[in-house]
Design a protein around this motif. Structure first.
Motif, PDB file in Angstrom:
ATOM      1  N   GLU A 118       0.840  -1.190   0.000  1.00 52.60           N
ATOM      2  CA  GLU A 118       0.000   0.000   0.000  1.00 52.60           C
ATOM      3  C   GLU A 118       0.875   1.240   0.000  1.00 52.60           C
ATOM      4  O   GLU A 118       2.050   1.183   0.348  1.00 52.60           O
ATOM      5  CB  GLU A 118      -0.877   0.052   1.252  1.00 52.60           C
ATOM      6  CG  GLU A 118      -1.815  -1.102   1.422  1.00 52.60           C
ATOM      7  CD  GLU A 118      -2.544  -0.979   2.756  1.00 52.60           C
ATOM      8  OE1 GLU A 118      -3.026   0.124   3.068  1.00 52.60           O
ATOM      9  OE2 GLU A 118      -2.623  -1.976   3.488  1.00 52.60           O
ATOM     10  N   GLY A 119       0.254   2.345  -0.332  1.00 54.85           N
ATOM     11  CA  GLY A 119       0.983   3.595  -0.344  1.00 54.85           C
ATOM     12  C   GLY A 119       1.608   3.907   0.999  1.00 54.85           C
ATOM     13  O   GLY A 119       2.746   4.349   1.092  1.00 54.85           O
ATOM     14  N   LYS A 120       0.865   3.633   2.031  1.00 57.00           N
ATOM     15  CA  LYS A 120       1.385   4.004   3.341  1.00 57.00           C
ATOM     16  C   LYS A 120       2.606   3.180   3.701  1.00 57.00           C
ATOM     17  O   LYS A 120       3.453   3.629   4.454  1.00 57.00           O
ATOM     18  CB  LYS A 120       0.311   3.872   4.405  1.00 57.00           C
ATOM     19  CG  LYS A 120      -0.166   2.465   4.646  1.00 57.00           C
ATOM     20  CD  LYS A 120      -0.971   2.400   5.920  1.00 57.00           C
ATOM     21  CE  LYS A 120      -0.956   1.011   6.510  1.00 57.00           C
ATOM     22  NZ  LYS A 120      -1.431   1.011   7.897  1.00 57.00           N
ATOM     23  N   LYS A 179      -7.735   9.209 -11.346  1.00 58.01           N
ATOM     24  CA  LYS A 179      -8.205   9.119  -9.962  1.00 58.01           C
ATOM     25  C   LYS A 179      -7.032   9.063  -9.017  1.00 58.01           C
ATOM     26  O   LYS A 179      -6.749   8.071  -8.369  1.00 58.01           O
ATOM     27  CB  LYS A 179      -9.060   7.857  -9.781  1.00 58.01           C
ATOM     28  CG  LYS A 179     -10.525   8.104  -9.917  1.00 58.01           C
ATOM     29  CD  LYS A 179     -11.041   8.863  -8.730  1.00 58.01           C
ATOM     30  CE  LYS A 179     -12.553   9.073  -8.837  1.00 58.01           C
ATOM     31  NZ  LYS A 179     -12.996   9.983  -7.776  1.00 58.01           N
ATOM     32  N   TRP A 180      -6.336  10.118  -8.957  1.00 65.58           N
ATOM     33  CA  TRP A 180      -5.074  10.165  -8.234  1.00 65.58           C
ATOM     34  C   TRP A 180      -5.091   9.403  -6.934  1.00 65.58           C
ATOM     35  O   TRP A 180      -5.832   9.692  -6.033  1.00 65.58           O
ATOM     36  CB  TRP A 180      -4.702  11.618  -7.926  1.00 65.58           C
ATOM     37  CG  TRP A 180      -3.447  11.971  -8.610  1.00 65.58           C
ATOM     38  CD1 TRP A 180      -3.059  13.207  -8.971  1.00 65.58           C
ATOM     39  CD2 TRP A 180      -2.422  11.098  -9.031  1.00 65.58           C
ATOM     40  NE1 TRP A 180      -1.842  13.144  -9.591  1.00 65.58           N
ATOM     41  CE2 TRP A 180      -1.442  11.875  -9.649  1.00 65.58           C
ATOM     42  CE3 TRP A 180      -2.234   9.709  -8.960  1.00 65.58           C
ATOM     43  CZ2 TRP A 180      -0.278  11.340 -10.176  1.00 65.58           C
ATOM     44  CZ3 TRP A 180      -1.080   9.173  -9.496  1.00 65.58           C
ATOM     45  CH2 TRP A 180      -0.125   9.995 -10.089  1.00 65.58           C
ATOM     46  N   GLY A 181      -4.279   8.446  -6.846  1.00 65.14           N
ATOM     47  CA  GLY A 181      -4.223   7.643  -5.632  1.00 65.14           C
ATOM     48  C   GLY A 181      -3.474   8.347  -4.528  1.00 65.14           C
ATOM     49  O   GLY A 181      -2.298   8.133  -4.341  1.00 65.14           O
ATOM     50  N   VAL A 182      -4.158   9.154  -3.853  1.00 69.28           N
ATOM     51  CA  VAL A 182      -3.503   9.857  -2.765  1.00 69.28           C
ATOM     52  C   VAL A 182      -3.576   8.990  -1.529  1.00 69.28           C
ATOM     53  O   VAL A 182      -4.586   8.863  -0.897  1.00 69.28           O
ATOM     54  CB  VAL A 182      -4.180  11.197  -2.507  1.00 69.28           C
ATOM     55  CG1 VAL A 182      -3.603  11.830  -1.264  1.00 69.28           C
ATOM     56  CG2 VAL A 182      -3.962  12.101  -3.679  1.00 69.28           C
ATOM     57  N   TYR A 183      -2.501   8.384  -1.247  1.00 66.62           N
ATOM     58  CA  TYR A 183      -2.472   7.450  -0.117  1.00 66.62           C
ATOM     59  C   TYR A 183      -2.399   8.219   1.170  1.00 66.62           C
ATOM     60  O   TYR A 183      -3.013   7.908   2.142  1.00 66.62           O
ATOM     61  CB  TYR A 183      -1.227   6.597  -0.247  1.00 66.62           C
ATOM     62  CG  TYR A 183      -0.128   7.469   0.042  1.00 66.62           C
ATOM     63  CD1 TYR A 183       0.187   8.460  -0.854  1.00 66.62           C
ATOM     64  CD2 TYR A 183       0.451   7.446   1.296  1.00 66.62           C
ATOM     65  CE1 TYR A 183       1.120   9.370  -0.527  1.00 66.62           C
ATOM     66  CE2 TYR A 183       1.387   8.371   1.596  1.00 66.62           C
ATOM     67  CZ  TYR A 183       1.705   9.315   0.690  1.00 66.62           C
ATOM     68  OH  TYR A 183       2.613  10.222   1.008  1.00 66.62           O
ATOM     69  N   ASN A 184      -1.536   9.235   1.119  1.00 59.47           N
ATOM     70  CA  ASN A 184      -1.494  10.252   2.152  1.00 59.47           C
ATOM     71  C   ASN A 184      -1.625   9.814   3.602  1.00 59.47           C
ATOM     72  O   ASN A 184      -2.599  10.090   4.255  1.00 59.47           O
ATOM     73  CB  ASN A 184      -2.599  11.257   1.891  1.00 59.47           C
ATOM     74  CG  ASN A 184      -2.463  12.437   2.795  1.00 59.47           C
ATOM     75  OD1 ASN A 184      -1.413  13.044   2.812  1.00 59.47           O
ATOM     76  ND2 ASN A 184      -3.490  12.741   3.532  1.00 59.47           N
ATOM     77  N   TRP A 201     -10.548  12.408   1.447  1.00 64.73           N
ATOM     78  CA  TRP A 201     -10.188  11.277   0.632  1.00 64.73           C
ATOM     79  C   TRP A 201     -11.054  10.105   0.993  1.00 64.73           C
ATOM     80  O   TRP A 201     -11.568  10.002   2.086  1.00 64.73           O
ATOM     81  CB  TRP A 201      -8.729  10.926   0.851  1.00 64.73           C
ATOM     82  CG  TRP A 201      -7.871  12.080   0.575  1.00 64.73           C
ATOM     83  CD1 TRP A 201      -7.559  12.586  -0.639  1.00 64.73           C
ATOM     84  CD2 TRP A 201      -7.245  12.936   1.520  1.00 64.73           C
ATOM     85  NE1 TRP A 201      -6.767  13.691  -0.494  1.00 64.73           N
ATOM     86  CE2 TRP A 201      -6.559  13.918   0.806  1.00 64.73           C
ATOM     87  CE3 TRP A 201      -7.189  12.957   2.910  1.00 64.73           C
ATOM     88  CZ2 TRP A 201      -5.826  14.920   1.430  1.00 64.73           C
ATOM     89  CZ3 TRP A 201      -6.462  13.949   3.528  1.00 64.73           C
ATOM     90  CH2 TRP A 201      -5.795  14.915   2.784  1.00 64.73           C
ATOM     91  N   THR A 202     -11.186   9.221   0.045  1.00 64.53           N
ATOM     92  CA  THR A 202     -11.939   8.018   0.340  1.00 64.53           C
ATOM     93  C   THR A 202     -11.147   6.820  -0.142  1.00 64.53           C
ATOM     94  O   THR A 202     -10.137   6.968  -0.815  1.00 64.53           O
ATOM     95  CB  THR A 202     -13.308   8.058  -0.332  1.00 64.53           C
ATOM     96  OG1 THR A 202     -14.042   6.937   0.122  1.00 64.53           O
ATOM     97  CG2 THR A 202     -13.178   8.006  -1.828  1.00 64.53           C
ATOM     98  N   LEU A 203     -11.629   5.696   0.184  1.00 61.21           N
ATOM     99  CA  LEU A 203     -10.876   4.504  -0.169  1.00 61.21           C
ATOM    100  C   LEU A 203     -10.942   4.214  -1.646  1.00 61.21           C
ATOM    101  O   LEU A 203     -11.943   4.438  -2.301  1.00 61.21           O
ATOM    102  CB  LEU A 203     -11.425   3.312   0.597  1.00 61.21           C
ATOM    103  CG  LEU A 203     -11.417   3.510   2.097  1.00 61.21           C
ATOM    104  CD1 LEU A 203     -12.020   2.304   2.760  1.00 61.21           C
ATOM    105  CD2 LEU A 203     -10.009   3.722   2.562  1.00 61.21           C
ATOM    106  N   MET A 204      -9.857   3.716  -2.136  1.00 58.13           N
ATOM    107  CA  MET A 204      -9.821   3.288  -3.531  1.00 58.13           C
ATOM    108  C   MET A 204      -9.740   1.774  -3.521  1.00 58.13           C
ATOM    109  O   MET A 204      -8.967   1.198  -2.768  1.00 58.13           O
ATOM    110  CB  MET A 204      -8.598   3.878  -4.201  1.00 58.13           C
ATOM    111  CG  MET A 204      -8.489   3.530  -5.649  1.00 58.13           C
ATOM    112  SD  MET A 204      -7.316   4.615  -6.450  1.00 58.13           S
ATOM    113  CE  MET A 204      -5.789   3.979  -5.822  1.00 58.13           C
ATOM    114  N   ALA A 207      -8.946  -2.036  -4.700  1.00 54.01           N
ATOM    115  CA  ALA A 207      -7.696  -2.589  -5.195  1.00 54.01           C
ATOM    116  C   ALA A 207      -7.690  -2.766  -6.701  1.00 54.01           C
ATOM    117  O   ALA A 207      -6.671  -2.591  -7.350  1.00 54.01           O
ATOM    118  CB  ALA A 207      -7.425  -3.930  -4.529  1.00 54.01           C
ATOM    119  N   GLN A 246      -6.257  -0.071  -8.943  1.00 53.84           N
ATOM    120  CA  GLN A 246      -4.816   0.006  -9.044  1.00 53.84           C
ATOM    121  C   GLN A 246      -4.219  -1.159  -9.799  1.00 53.84           C
ATOM    122  O   GLN A 246      -3.302  -1.005 -10.568  1.00 53.84           O
ATOM    123  CB  GLN A 246      -4.218   0.071  -7.642  1.00 53.84           C
ATOM    124  CG  GLN A 246      -3.820   1.464  -7.296  1.00 53.84           C
ATOM    125  CD  GLN A 246      -2.677   1.453  -6.354  1.00 53.84           C
ATOM    126  OE1 GLN A 246      -2.213   0.391  -5.936  1.00 53.84           O
ATOM    127  NE2 GLN A 246      -2.195   2.620  -6.011  1.00 53.84           N
TER     128      GLN A 246
END
Lengths: 203, 203
Positions: B49-51, B136-141, B158-161, B163, B166
């Motif tokens: 994941e991004g995080k 849909k920019w995946g801003v994991y942030n 933000w909301t969940l994207m 899987a 991606q």
DNA sequence: GCAAATTAATGATTTATTCAAG
DNA sequence: CTTGAATAAATCATTAATTTGC
């Protein structure tokens, strides 16, 4: 007055009142869902994002601690100073005050307020056990606050949610709204909720 | 091996290699978009994941600093100790080593690597000026890394994207992929990119 | 009164520290 | 012991209060 192109959020009076009310109710580190709900509610009073709410609690908590620390330091060095010149301050009122009260928030710093918030979730928590399932969970998540429960959906990352979705949340009679039976007037008494240990929630 | 219900991410060998390669190339605090791209790429080698990417850089940077600090402290107190007993260590090799090198990363701590990353954006940055618009920019942030540019879209939160979005990104021939011409073998040389000031980007 | 200058508050980021899984 | 994850502390930066000279 409208912040056209204002680079940083500045809370409206109502937003600030509600935030402080929540803080006084015991909220210190609200979970992602809680922040989402707060944001949804506060967006009625003006532009606001989840991260603003997050930062607000972060800063407010930190500056409370800091204020208290400073006060204690001042007291301590005063005390030491007095002790040093062999003078026993047996009637030092301000000193007694701090000594007797201690850290008002120290014990609630790390707890999850998820269960203790009669105010926040008083609408009943039985039938909203899967809130977030249907509503595109608004995980604002700065400093990675996504709670474990949400993480199971959250496989890869987060993406942006457009503003309409949230605004429309306000028009639909959502659960979120009746979580805010706030009076926003009684801003005087201290933290009254009893902190629970977060361990009871399944992880 | 498949982490069914594994509570925390553990990077695969390939993922780790690429991450370290990026780190050695100068990446310290990648932006949200950069992390998104890295994540997208690395997800080819396993669940991520991004995080995870975010935390990895965070921790790696911090522990590098910490390692160096400890080394310096040890050297310093050794030096003081020796000075204290009037003994001049004129041939202390390890001491010279640290003294001559200093903090390798100290100057790159706060810079934005957005412009300096010839490696990362070498695919050409002219025709992908609006990357993130369509995808849909995946801003994991975690800890609020969303860059100013993205913030303009990001009105409320933000909301969940899910899987799939991606994963499908990987199947489609996206721009993201040719940003990774990594060899993943040369893991030896130091930071080579020249840090730019981030101020040139429009805010 | 009213701006320019200065200071205080506070929103937003980054860094350090701590916890805990493996 | 290593390291992913999370939180707290420190710091930066911008906005609001306020002071000051006119």
């Amino acid at each position: 007055m409208s912040p056209t192109g204002s680079s940083r959020w500045s809370p409206t009076t109502e937003q600030l009142m509600i935030l402080e009310e929540l803080y006084k109710s015991g909220f210190r580190t609200p979970s992602a869902s809680q922040i989402q709900q707060i944001t949804t509610h506060l967006s009625f009073y003006g532009r606001i994002e989840g991260k603003n709410v997050f930062y607000w609690f972060q800063n407010h908590k930190a500056r409370d601690r800091q204020k208290l620390r400073r006060k204690l330091n001042k007291q301590l060095q005063l005390q030491q100073q007095l002790q040093f010149q062999h003078y026993q301050p047996n009637q030092d009122i301000s000193n007694n005050f701090v000594a007797n009260f201690g850290y008002p928030y120290a014990s609630t710093t790390n707890i999850s307020l998820f269960n203790s918030s009669s105010l926040f979730f008083q609408g009943g928590d039985a039938n909203i056990s899967e809130r977030g399932m249907n509503c595109k969970w608004g995980v604002y998540n700065p400093q990675c606050l996504v709670e474990k429960k949400d993480m199971t959906f959250c496989n890869y990352g987060w993406t942006l949610m457009d503003a309409n979705q949230q605004s429309s949340c306000c028009t639909k009679p959502l659960k979120t709204l009746d979580l805010f039976p706030l009076t926003t007037t009684r801003i005087k008494e201290d933290c009254t909720t009893t902190p629970h240990q977060p361990s009871s929630c399944d992880i």
